[in-house]
Design an enzyme around this catalytic site. Structure first.
Site, PDB file in Angstrom:
ATOM      1  N   LYS A 218     -13.523   8.269 -55.688  1.00 28.16           N
ATOM      2  CA  LYS A 218     -14.081   8.617 -54.380  1.00 28.16           C
ATOM      3  C   LYS A 218     -13.519   7.741 -53.266  1.00 28.16           C
ATOM      4  O   LYS A 218     -13.041   8.244 -52.247  1.00 28.16           O
ATOM      5  CB  LYS A 218     -15.609   8.492 -54.421  1.00 28.16           C
ATOM      6  CG  LYS A 218     -16.294   8.525 -53.067  1.00 28.16           C
ATOM      7  CD  LYS A 218     -16.061   9.826 -52.324  1.00 28.16           C
ATOM      8  CE  LYS A 218     -16.810   9.836 -51.002  1.00 28.16           C
ATOM      9  NZ  LYS A 218     -16.616  11.096 -50.255  1.00 28.16           N
ATOM     10  N   CYS A 272     -17.556   8.288 -43.740  1.00 33.55           N
ATOM     11  CA  CYS A 272     -16.805   7.865 -44.920  1.00 33.55           C
ATOM     12  C   CYS A 272     -15.584   6.998 -44.618  1.00 33.55           C
ATOM     13  O   CYS A 272     -15.491   5.862 -45.067  1.00 33.55           O
ATOM     14  CB  CYS A 272     -16.383   9.090 -45.721  1.00 33.55           C
ATOM     15  SG  CYS A 272     -17.764   9.953 -46.498  1.00 33.55           S
TER      16      CYS A 272
END
Length: 474
Positions: A218, A272
């Site tokens: 991720k 993010c």
């Protein structure tokens, strides 16, 4: 897995809401969302229970889905009571995991949510962490909290997995359903159960792995994009110095099918990218094995540098504003500067980590009167994202009235429409804002929305990221 399942989703944000709604649409699934009832976000509970989407940007299909599962099927409801976890078969954790000013993970919400879940954790339940975390967090942070609070043992009494989202505002449902999914459990049974759950809503391949590998994938995925944007930004700065257009350079490079230079711009925002590189660095340093101490094995260098390059882009935007105003004979001190867009992504209502906030702060520190416009972002979200003290309006003509400089920070369709009218000034029924925009002395374009030549035809001074000024244009 039985088709009669109660699923609890902790955190009603850009990940938790669409995921909960999709699961609630599965026959036999009942979903309860848990959202803290605070002055900042408690309103979401009533909004969702009434069957309305809390998002104001474009989210195809989401509003209809929420209405269907909350009002028509009554398979989705939201509460602030963690005790609903007592009846849960599956619990998803979707809370924010920001980093602090020293780039260290700020896990307050994650720890609190994990402890609350642990207090009510049933045997044989499955806990899935979907929040982005530093590699190693699921097993080194979350698992011990769950075990201590519940008195149960992960892998024996309950199951634990990490499965990251790949969502983007404006395409939440599409990305959840149609993007490949990575699922990593702390053991094989945890992985198997998590894969089985996601098979109900994911139409793309689901890849099983272990929790640590999934966590690593991720943050590396987002660091990869961050590094490539930094490369594009650095090339844009070089093009400015050389007097060429970075977008033409990019077009020529990308004509080769195995090359893909990213887009430069005013800065990188969102939940993010601004933090995931730091999460990767933290995980490597906290839980990784030390190298031999001679070559710096495993120490990150390029990734943190790329993050710093992207963080400097708002300062470059401020320099372009000052330079453009100087050419127009206007001092930055006292000048009215209008930021066009405070969302980090076009046509969305999400201003988290927006580059507009540091840009506004820099301009205000130099004496400018800063006003912001955005057709989607709520004022309270702008304030929480660093815009306190900067007026925000949805009336573009009002924002531009009397402006000395307009600065494109976000590529919203409203600004693209204005740009198309500037190229074709005879367009019928032009927007009222066009007159104010074309009467603004300076335009600084951070997203390649406007044509520099068209701006100059209207008598404007134009500056753009990666838009070098040739000698004959000075």
């Amino acid at each position: 897995m039985s088709v009669q399942k109660h699923i609890v989703v902790i955190g009603m944000g850009y990940v938790g809401i669409p995921c909960a709604a999709l699961l609630a649409d599965v026959p036999g699934f009942r979903v309860t969302g848990v959202q803290r009832r605070s002055a900042r976000s408690g309103w979401k509970i009533d909004c969702l229970n009434a069957g309305r989407s809390p998002f104001e940007g474009d989210e195809p299909g989401l509003a209809e889905l929420i209405h269907r599962v909350a009002v028509e099927k009554k398979s989705f409801q939201v509460t602030d009571d963690y005790s609903v976890c007592r009846e849960a078969d599956v619990i998803l954790i979707d809370v924010q995991t920001p980093t602090d000013e020293n780039h260290v993970p700020h896990y307050e919400s994650l720890r609190q949510a994990s402890e609350q879940v642990g207090h009510y954790l049933p045997r044989e339940s499955l806990v899935i962490v979907e929040s982005t975390v530093a590699p190693g967090t699921t097993q080194h942070v979350i698992q011990p909290i769950l075990e201590q609070a519940s008195g149960l043992k992960a892998g024996r009494d309950f199951y634990l997995a990490f499965s990251y989202e790949r969502v983007m505002p404006g395409r939440l449902l599409e990305y959840l359903r149609d993007f490949p999914r990575v699922v990593g459990g702390i053991d094989e049974e945890s992985t198997r159960r998590a894969v089985e759950l996601y098979q109900h809503i994911v139409r793309a391949p689901i890849t099983p792995t272990d929790a640590l590998t999934a966590e690593m994938a991720k943050v590396v995925e987002n660091a990869y994009r961050d590094v490539n944007i930094a490369f594009a930004n650095e090339v844009a700065l070089a093009c400015e110095r050389m007097g060429v257009d970075v977008y033409e350079v990019r077009r020529l490079i990308n004509a080769r099918p195995d090359r893909h230079m990213h887009l430069p711009g005013a800065g990188v925002g969102g939940h993010c990218l601004p933090k995931d590189s730091w999460l990767l660095k933290y995980g490597v340093e906290k839980y990784g094995r030390a190298g031999d101490g001679k070559r710096g094995d495993g120490e990150l260098e390029i990734i943190p540098l790329a993050r710093q390059i992207n963080d400097r882009m708002p300062a470059h935007m401020a320099a372009l504003v000052e330079d453009g105003l100087a050419e127009a004979g206007i001092a930055l001190t006292g000048a009215k500067v209008v930021l066009l867009g405070v969302a980090y992504l076009e046509n969305s209502d999400d201003p988290r980590n927006t580059p507009a906030a540091p840009l506004a702060a820099l301009l205000r520190a130099r004496g400018a009167r800063v006003v912001a416009h955005d057709p989607y972002v709520r004022e309270r979200n702008w304030v929480e994202s660093g815009g306190e003290g900067i007026p925000l309006t949805r009336d573009l003509a009002e924002a531009l009235e009397g402006a000395d400089c307009a600065v494109v920070v976000t590529r919203h369709r409203e600004y693209v429409n204005l740009a198309s009218q500037m190229v074709s000034p005879d367009a019928r029924d032009p927007q009222p804002a066009l007159a104010f925009l074309t009467g603004t002395p300076v335009l600084v374009d951070g997203r390649d929305v406007f044509d520099g030549g068209a701006c100059r035809q209207y008598g404007m001074v134009y500056r753009g990221v990666g838009k070098g000024r040739r000698t004959d244009e000075r």
